[in-house]
Design a protein around this motif. Structure first.
Motif, mmCIF file in Angstrom:
data_model
loop_
_atom_site.group_PDB
_atom_site.id
_atom_site.type_symbol
_atom_site.label_atom_id
_atom_site.label_comp_id
_atom_site.label_asym_id
_atom_site.label_seq_id
_atom_site.Cartn_x
_atom_site.Cartn_y
_atom_site.Cartn_z
ATOM 1 N N SER A 15 -6.022 -5.152 6.658
ATOM 2 C CA SER A 15 -5.779 -3.740 6.386
ATOM 3 C C SER A 15 -6.516 -3.392 5.101
ATOM 4 C CB SER A 15 -4.281 -3.439 6.245
ATOM 5 O OG SER A 15 -3.776 -3.943 5.028
ATOM 6 N N GLN A 16 -6.681 -2.107 4.851
ATOM 7 C CA GLN A 16 -7.341 -1.714 3.620
ATOM 8 C C GLN A 16 -6.621 -0.526 2.987
ATOM 9 O OE1 GLN A 16 -11.439 -0.675 4.393
ATOM 10 N NE2 GLN A 16 -10.924 1.102 5.648
ATOM 11 N N ILE A 17 -6.669 -0.510 1.669
ATOM 12 C CA ILE A 17 -6.187 0.630 0.900
ATOM 13 C C ILE A 17 -7.394 1.260 0.219
ATOM 14 C CG2 ILE A 17 -4.849 1.348 -1.109
ATOM 15 C CD1 ILE A 17 -2.767 -0.695 -0.430
ATOM 16 N N LEU A 18 -7.592 2.535 0.466
ATOM 17 C CA LEU A 18 -8.643 3.296 -0.201
ATOM 18 C C LEU A 18 -7.973 4.106 -1.295
ATOM 19 C CD1 LEU A 18 -10.686 4.506 2.911
ATOM 20 C CD2 LEU A 18 -10.891 2.370 1.624
ATOM 21 N N CYS A 19 -8.133 3.646 -2.514
ATOM 22 C CA CYS A 19 -7.384 4.179 -3.650
ATOM 23 C C CYS A 19 -8.259 5.097 -4.503
ATOM 24 C CB CYS A 19 -6.857 3.025 -4.509
ATOM 25 S SG CYS A 19 -5.925 3.538 -5.967
ATOM 26 N N ARG A 20 -7.681 6.224 -4.896
ATOM 27 C CA ARG A 20 -8.311 7.082 -5.900
ATOM 28 C C ARG A 20 -7.335 7.208 -7.061
ATOM 29 N NH1 ARG A 20 -12.264 10.030 -7.482
ATOM 30 N NH2 ARG A 20 -11.952 11.934 -8.696
ATOM 31 N N LEU A 21 -7.771 6.769 -8.251
ATOM 32 C CA LEU A 21 -6.938 6.789 -9.451
ATOM 33 C C LEU A 21 -7.456 7.861 -10.403
ATOM 34 C CD1 LEU A 21 -4.561 5.312 -10.867
ATOM 35 C CD2 LEU A 21 -6.275 3.883 -11.999
ATOM 36 N N THR A 22 -6.584 8.804 -10.763
ATOM 37 C CA THR A 22 -6.955 9.875 -11.681
ATOM 38 C C THR A 22 -5.926 9.958 -12.798
ATOM 39 O OG1 THR A 22 -5.728 11.553 -10.439
ATOM 40 C CG2 THR A 22 -8.028 11.210 -9.831
ATOM 41 N N ASP A 23 -6.288 10.682 -13.871
ATOM 42 C CA ASP A 23 -5.311 10.953 -14.920
ATOM 43 C C ASP A 23 -4.621 12.285 -14.631
ATOM 44 O OD1 ASP A 23 -7.019 13.003 -15.745
ATOM 45 O OD2 ASP A 23 -7.858 11.861 -17.409
ATOM 46 N N GLN A 24 -3.748 12.718 -15.535
ATOM 47 C CA GLN A 24 -2.971 13.936 -15.306
ATOM 48 C C GLN A 24 -3.830 15.194 -15.304
ATOM 49 O OE1 GLN A 24 -2.917 12.010 -17.973
ATOM 50 N NE2 GLN A 24 -2.301 13.080 -19.856
ATOM 51 N N GLU A 78 9.573 -2.387 3.724
ATOM 52 C CA GLU A 78 8.620 -1.279 3.811
ATOM 53 C C GLU A 78 7.173 -1.719 3.624
ATOM 54 O OE1 GLU A 78 9.615 2.008 1.344
ATOM 55 O OE2 GLU A 78 11.705 2.076 1.968
ATOM 56 N N LEU A 79 6.951 -3.020 3.581
ATOM 57 C CA LEU A 79 5.600 -3.514 3.329
ATOM 58 C C LEU A 79 4.596 -3.014 4.361
ATOM 59 C CD1 LEU A 79 5.910 -7.211 2.129
ATOM 60 C CD2 LEU A 79 5.003 -5.266 0.869
ATOM 61 N N GLU A 80 5.036 -2.943 5.623
ATOM 62 C CA GLU A 80 4.073 -2.582 6.665
ATOM 63 C C GLU A 80 3.672 -1.115 6.599
ATOM 64 O OE1 GLU A 80 3.977 -3.199 11.413
ATOM 65 O OE2 GLU A 80 4.195 -5.000 10.179
ATOM 66 N N ARG A 81 4.388 -0.307 5.860
ATOM 67 C CA ARG A 81 3.939 1.070 5.670
ATOM 68 C C ARG A 81 2.643 1.093 4.863
ATOM 69 N NH1 ARG A 81 8.500 5.120 3.658
ATOM 70 N NH2 ARG A 81 7.031 6.623 4.535
ATOM 71 N N LEU A 82 2.514 0.153 3.929
ATOM 72 C CA LEU A 82 1.290 0.067 3.134
ATOM 73 C C LEU A 82 0.250 -0.828 3.790
ATOM 74 C CD1 LEU A 82 3.462 0.909 0.833
ATOM 75 C CD2 LEU A 82 1.688 0.065 -0.716
ATOM 76 N N PHE A 83 0.718 -1.923 4.376
ATOM 77 C CA PHE A 83 -0.199 -2.938 4.891
ATOM 78 C C PHE A 83 0.015 -3.097 6.403
ATOM 79 C CE2 PHE A 83 1.102 -4.255 0.535
ATOM 80 C CZ PHE A 83 -0.107 -3.993 -0.107
ATOM 81 N N ALA A 84 -0.331 -2.072 7.148
ATOM 82 C CA ALA A 84 -0.188 -2.102 8.601
ATOM 83 C C ALA A 84 -1.415 -2.765 9.213
ATOM 84 C CB ALA A 84 -0.021 -0.695 9.156
#
Length: 446
Positions: free
Chosen positions: A305-314, A415-421
């Motif tokens: 599985s993959q997580i495509l993350c975008r990290l921003t500040d406030q 709830e792990l599979e919600r993130l890593f399905a």
């Protein structure tokens, strides 16, 4: 009389590669398949982008007199052709006026390709076998095709997370097929476990989730900031064993490699709205039929599985330098965490145009083994971001979290599979509080 069919190729390809597929469709459908169209688009010119392609596709579509009435045409796409088609119909039509009825995607690069950032020399030698320097590779197209690109994230917002549903009964009936086998010979250098040689299985699947959250200065979850969204509509998905990115399109002497591919493709072009009616568990008849004919693997072997993350500040500004922290309890630093980083997290890619966007690729077989540990009841995800806030030397930045503190997002094991399905993508949007020291701006009485 059935809908006309349009076949749309992928990057670095052309319509002539799909003559065998067209012949198969004509053989199976007979005269009912007429007219059948083989579309060509310029994928190798560096300045041609997806908006250009969508505009050109609309012009060509209208010039040829192809139907524009809702649900009046079926389309078969391969690889990057899926992005071109999705951009086109979301730009020029609405979910209710879309002329596409059956949308069959063969190895679609819906969330990019792990090869897109490899460079011209890699493509030229390993993938295409060319031996000429300086050729154009379609730079703008490949940038959008890169893992964690802004483009694929924004495109998902236009059809998968839109207010109006594009997919399912009464709308577009989409089926996604992808192989699980890489290339042979020198092209094997392009292979990646969990892919068909060019596209990750999880990156082809349009059944995905989006998670957004905000963390305070100490990386505690800000109440009310957590939001889950599931992709909208019913979309069929099936992994075809032994097929690779090429054989699935009937290319080559031995294509297709799976004996079910031809019949499943034919069926995907004959489905009806009734086949996509979902029950309370969001299961629909066509997906059940696919699973019965081509059962999903029961084990986690080769499942990613993959997580495509975008990290921003406030302020909405991208955080360009960060590291994903994973641990099960505060102050834990042992073999468990080592396995998380050395086995579970297989690959990280920072998007070349904006490193705030990153693709994290996970081996679910390792996670499944770790779940057998009775002490593993939760997983924390947090971020170590630069610059570290250390006034007065570094008066702006992000706080570091003490080793004995539990911070970030806590994920219960249930709830792990919600993130890593398995075979799926998660779009993760995280806001991290940037700290500014009082010394940055002072006002004194005159």
């Amino acid at each position: 009389m059935r809908n006309p069919i349009v076949i749309l190729h992928g990057w670095s390809d052309n319509s002539s590669s799909f003559k065998a597929l067209a012949h198969f469709l004509k053989t199976r459908f007979g005269e009912a398949v007429q007219p059948l169209y083989l579309a060509d688009w310029l994928s190798m010119h560096d300045e041609v982008n997806y908006a250009d392609l969508a505009q050109a596709m609309q012009k060509a579509w209208l010039a040829l007199g192809l139907p524009t009435a809702p649900q009046s045409v079926d389309i078969v796409v391969h690889s990057t052709g899926a992005l071109v088609a999705r951009h086109w119909f979301t730009q020029y039509y609405s979910a209710s006026s879309n002329p596409i009825k059956r949308f069959v995607q063969l190895a679609p690069a819906n969330f990019g390709s792990h090869l897109a950032h490899k460079g011209r020399s890699f493509y030229g030698r390993a993938v295409k076998g060319w031996n000429q320097p300086g050729f154009q590779t379609g730079a703008a197209v490949l940038t959008g095709l890169e893992l964690a690109s802004d483009y694929t994230r924004q495109l998902a917002q236009r059809d998968l997370f839109a207010a109006d549903t594009w997919y399912g009964a009464g709308k577009m009936l989409s089926t996604i097929f992808i192989g699980d086998t890489g290339y042979s010979g020198i092209s094997a250098i392009a292979n990646e476990t969990g892919s068909d040689g060019t596209v990750r299985i999880c990156g082809a699947n349009l059944n995905c989730r989006c998670l957004s959250l905000a963390l305070d200065e100490q990386q505690q979850l800000i109440p009310g900031s957590l939001s889950w969204r599931n992709s909208q509509g019913a979309i069929a998905f099936s992994v075809l064993p032994t097929e690779n990115h090429s054989t699935i399109t009937f290319k080559g002497r031995h294509a297709p490699a799976n004996k079910l591919t031809a019949s499943l493709l034919f069926s995907a072009l004959t489905v009806t709205d009734e086949d996509y009616q979902t029950d309370p568990q969001h299961v629909f008849a066509w997906q059940q039929q696919l699973d019965s004919l081509n059962p999903p693997a029961n084990s986690y072997q080769n499942k990613r599985s993959q997580i495509l993350c975008r990290l921003t500040d406030q302020h909405g500004l991208g955080v360009s330098d960060y590291f994903l922290e994973m641990y099960r309890t505060a102050a834990s630093d042992n073999q468990f965490e080592e396995n998380l980083y050395r086995g579970f997290l297989r690959h990280v890619h920072a998007f070349s145009q904006d490193p705030a966007n990153r693709a994290f690729y996970f081996d679910l077989e390792v996670l499944d083994r770790l779940r057998q540990d009775h002490k593993f009841q939760q997983l924390y995800l947090s971020f170590s971001a630069q610059p570290h806030f250390k006034p007065p030397r570094q008066p702006v930045g992000f706080n570091t979290i003490a080793a004995n503190a539990a911070a970030g997002l806590r994920i219960p094991i249930t709830e792990l599979e919600r993130l890593f399905a398995p075979h799926q993508t998660l779009l993760l949007e995280v806001q991290l509080q940037r700290v500014v020291a009082d010394s940055v701006f002072k006002i004194q009485r005159g």
